[in-house]
Design a protein around this motif. Sequence first.
Motif, PDB file in Angstrom:
ATOM      1  N   ALA A 147      -3.468   0.529   4.992  1.00 42.96           N
ATOM      2  CA  ALA A 147      -3.792  -0.363   3.875  1.00 42.96           C
ATOM      3  C   ALA A 147      -5.081   0.083   3.198  1.00 42.96           C
ATOM      4  N   GLU A 148      -6.046   0.520   4.021  1.00 44.66           N
ATOM      5  CA  GLU A 148      -7.315   0.982   3.482  1.00 44.66           C
ATOM      6  C   GLU A 148      -7.121   2.256   2.648  1.00 44.66           C
ATOM      7  N   ILE A 149      -6.279   3.162   3.168  1.00 42.46           N
ATOM      8  CA  ILE A 149      -5.997   4.409   2.453  1.00 42.46           C
ATOM      9  C   ILE A 149      -5.337   4.105   1.109  1.00 42.46           C
ATOM     10  N   ASN A 150      -4.422   3.143   1.126  1.00 41.79           N
ATOM     11  CA  ASN A 150      -3.747   2.734  -0.093  1.00 41.79           C
ATOM     12  C   ASN A 150      -4.736   2.170  -1.101  1.00 41.79           C
ATOM     13  N   ARG A 151      -5.672   1.372  -0.597  1.00 41.22           N
ATOM     14  CA  ARG A 151      -6.619   0.694  -1.477  1.00 41.22           C
ATOM     15  C   ARG A 151      -7.688   1.654  -2.000  1.00 41.22           C
ATOM     16  N   THR A 152      -8.269   2.444  -1.079  1.00 42.34           N
ATOM     17  CA  THR A 152      -9.398   3.276  -1.494  1.00 42.34           C
ATOM     18  C   THR A 152      -8.974   4.597  -2.129  1.00 42.34           C
ATOM     19  N   LEU A 153      -7.892   5.207  -1.638  1.00 39.40           N
ATOM     20  CA  LEU A 153      -7.483   6.509  -2.185  1.00 39.40           C
ATOM     21  C   LEU A 153      -6.365   6.376  -3.205  1.00 39.40           C
ATOM     22  N   GLY A 154      -5.810   5.167  -3.325  1.00 37.55           N
ATOM     23  CA  GLY A 154      -4.743   4.951  -4.287  1.00 37.55           C
ATOM     24  C   GLY A 154      -3.452   5.678  -3.947  1.00 37.55           C
ATOM     25  N   VAL A 155      -3.250   5.946  -2.653  1.00 35.17           N
ATOM     26  CA  VAL A 155      -2.033   6.651  -2.238  1.00 35.17           C
ATOM     27  C   VAL A 155      -0.870   5.655  -2.145  1.00 35.17           C
ATOM     28  N   THR A 156       0.239   6.018  -2.750  1.00 37.58           N
ATOM     29  CA  THR A 156       1.447   5.206  -2.668  1.00 37.58           C
ATOM     30  C   THR A 156       2.116   5.481  -1.325  1.00 37.58           C
ATOM     31  N   ILE A 157       2.483   4.407  -0.621  1.00 39.85           N
ATOM     32  CA  ILE A 157       2.982   4.596   0.749  1.00 39.85           C
ATOM     33  C   ILE A 157       4.392   4.046   0.907  1.00 39.85           C
ATOM     34  N   VAL A 158       5.243   4.822   1.552  1.00 39.35           N
ATOM     35  CA  VAL A 158       6.577   4.352   1.908  1.00 39.35           C
ATOM     36  C   VAL A 158       6.640   4.276   3.423  1.00 39.35           C
ATOM     37  N   ILE A 159       6.988   3.109   3.945  1.00 35.76           N
ATOM     38  CA  ILE A 159       7.040   2.934   5.394  1.00 35.76           C
ATOM     39  C   ILE A 159       8.458   2.604   5.842  1.00 35.76           C
ATOM     40  N   ILE A 160       8.980   3.430   6.699  1.00 36.26           N
ATOM     41  CA  ILE A 160      10.273   3.175   7.320  1.00 36.26           C
ATOM     42  C   ILE A 160      10.009   2.455   8.631  1.00 36.26           C
ATOM     43  N   THR A 161      10.701   1.372   8.868  1.00 32.70           N
ATOM     44  CA  THR A 161      10.451   0.648  10.122  1.00 32.70           C
ATOM     45  C   THR A 161      11.655  -0.196  10.517  1.00 32.70           C
ATOM     46  N   HIS A 162      11.695  -0.572  11.788  1.00 28.68           N
ATOM     47  CA  HIS A 162      12.705  -1.547  12.186  1.00 28.68           C
ATOM     48  C   HIS A 162      12.024  -2.875  12.523  1.00 28.68           C
ATOM     49  N   ALA A 163      10.684  -2.927  12.299  1.00 22.96           N
ATOM     50  CA  ALA A 163       9.940  -4.126  12.692  1.00 22.96           C
ATOM     51  C   ALA A 163       9.501  -4.937  11.477  1.00 22.96           C
ATOM     52  N   MET A 164       9.954  -6.175  11.415  1.00 21.84           N
ATOM     53  CA  MET A 164       9.548  -7.084  10.343  1.00 21.84           C
ATOM     54  C   MET A 164       8.034  -7.233  10.284  1.00 21.84           C
ATOM     55  N   SER A 165       7.409  -7.232  11.474  1.00 21.99           N
ATOM     56  CA  SER A 165       5.961  -7.457  11.535  1.00 21.99           C
ATOM     57  C   SER A 165       5.205  -6.382  10.742  1.00 21.99           C
ATOM     58  N   VAL A 166       5.724  -5.154  10.754  1.00 20.17           N
ATOM     59  CA  VAL A 166       5.076  -4.069  10.006  1.00 20.17           C
ATOM     60  C   VAL A 166       5.131  -4.372   8.514  1.00 20.17           C
ATOM     61  N   VAL A 167       6.307  -4.796   8.048  1.00 22.31           N
ATOM     62  CA  VAL A 167       6.474  -5.116   6.631  1.00 22.31           C
ATOM     63  C   VAL A 167       5.543  -6.270   6.247  1.00 22.31           C
ATOM     64  N   GLN A 168       5.544  -7.305   7.095  1.00 25.06           N
ATOM     65  CA  GLN A 168       4.705  -8.469   6.802  1.00 25.06           C
ATOM     66  C   GLN A 168       3.225  -8.125   6.778  1.00 25.06           C
ATOM     67  N   ARG A 187      -4.533  15.930  -0.395  1.00 25.42           N
ATOM     68  CA  ARG A 187      -4.718  14.854  -1.366  1.00 25.42           C
ATOM     69  C   ARG A 187      -3.389  14.449  -2.018  1.00 25.42           C
ATOM     70  N   PRO A 188      -2.421  14.064  -1.201  1.00 31.05           N
ATOM     71  CA  PRO A 188      -1.117  13.721  -1.767  1.00 31.05           C
ATOM     72  C   PRO A 188      -1.174  12.401  -2.527  1.00 31.05           C
ATOM     73  N   SER A 189      -0.259  12.239  -3.490  1.00 29.22           N
ATOM     74  CA  SER A 189      -0.156  10.954  -4.177  1.00 29.22           C
ATOM     75  C   SER A 189       0.732  10.002  -3.384  1.00 29.22           C
ATOM     76  N   TYR A 190       1.577  10.600  -2.514  1.00 29.92           N
ATOM     77  CA  TYR A 190       2.531   9.781  -1.754  1.00 29.92           C
ATOM     78  C   TYR A 190       2.423  10.082  -0.279  1.00 29.92           C
ATOM     79  N   LEU A 191       2.623   9.039   0.508  1.00 25.96           N
ATOM     80  CA  LEU A 191       2.599   9.191   1.954  1.00 25.96           C
ATOM     81  C   LEU A 191       3.888   8.566   2.494  1.00 25.96           C
ATOM     82  N   LEU A 192       4.704   9.390   3.137  1.00 23.83           N
ATOM     83  CA  LEU A 192       5.949   8.887   3.710  1.00 23.83           C
ATOM     84  C   LEU A 192       5.727   8.684   5.209  1.00 23.83           C
TER      85      LEU A 192
END
Lengths: 225, 277
Positions: free
Chosen positions: B185-206, B159-164
Amino acid sequence: MPDFLTAEFWQEYGTLLGQATIETLVMVASSTVIAYAVGILLAVVLKLTESGGLKPQPVLNAVLGWVVNMGRSLPFIILLIILIPFTRMIAGTIVGIRGAIVPLAVCAIPFVARMVESSFSEVRPGCIEAAQAFGASTMQIVFRVFLPESLPSLIRGAAITCITLVGYAAMAGAVGAGGLGDVAIRYGYYRYQGGVMFASIVVLIIVVQLIQSLFDLVARRIDKR
Amino acid sequence: MIELKSLSKTYSSKNGSSYEALKDIDLRVDDGDIYGIIGVSGAGKSTLVRCMNLLERPTAGQVLIDGEDITHYQGRHLFELRSRIGMIFQDFNLFTQRTVLKNVLFPLEIRHDGHSSALSRARELLELVGLSDMEDRYPSQLSGGQQQRVSIARALANRPSYLLCDELTSALDSLTTASILALLAEINRTLGVTIVIITHAMSVVQAVCNKVAVIDGSRIVEAGRVTEVFSSPQARITLQLLGLEPVTAAAPAAAGATGTINAHDPSDTKREVASDA
């Protein structure tokens, strides 16, 4: 027809060879167990203290690595002699099976340490990083990641160790340790009974094949990759 | 809230040369964010996310989690802290000799959670990621997308507060990527987990992020709300990542806005297991 294929031969030497086979297996099994008890410990220390490991200790790692290499570079027959006082102290005798187990185990320890270390190195660094990320302590990583993840590889390594020790146990036979090597030398070499030597070699070949097949089977069964 | 203050990370090799993977990073991830950190290969983003749970030790600066300076956490404190932060990897990093269920149980075993509650927790998570019927399979029997779902379930076990998330979709095809991102996105919305996403793809960010930081040449060159950064991108690298400025054959935006990238190729620096010593 070679004499060891006749019924008379087996009537005369069957018990001797059977007894010697059991002695060889006992020597190999006990020294393997002892060698792994110490060897795994050394491998864990070597793996954790290497540069880039979980607990880097360059000096300890270098010294231990050097000691292990030194142990591996001593020919077994010489180790057998150097260890006589130590063997007498631990086993109370330097002859027979008891006397052979000590030098066999000592000889196998550095071999096992390197073998296990290389199995540990097959564990993907990513798995170790994941365990770290979940808050695993170093000991938890050893027991819950390194050992279980490398188990199939450890078992394949154990087959190699056992088979190497079968060979060494035969050598120990030359200095009165008992077992198949002892029989081959006493009867085949000193008494010119080629049949006995040949028969003990055949038994050795069978023993080695069985060890390899058994360990392979177990390793295949448990490997989920 | 995760805050990085004037964070730097320098790798020095034995021959005396050194490589600055991160230079003077300031970043704040607020609770509830899905924060994207985007950059080209070798920009320093993997090192950045690993500083957040101290898999990498910063050479200078501070890491604050919920206002608490954790930069020098050691031993038990460090293990306890890490168990509150889930992590997902590009190559999934599942334990090959454990079943799906046992993979999810791993973080709970580490915390010595009671077996029955751990088991129900693990099953609940497998249901969340849609793999209830696969708990006895082994990772090698699963597709890439399924493996990443297992690793998401595993990361959420405590039950972490953050997901890297380190390049969590880089090994996946576009449809699988879309479904994994929808799950996040669902995990963020329903569990309130703060998420940090590392990516090289703009599409992921968008697709999922509400905020984004663009990292280039070991520095953050641009950061803010995704809508703002994308509607008026300032840095050249951002324009290039958005396809608004051509990338030359010679250097894929290497110099970027700062023009100070070190000549040392970061791919040479072998990734090593972080030391807990």
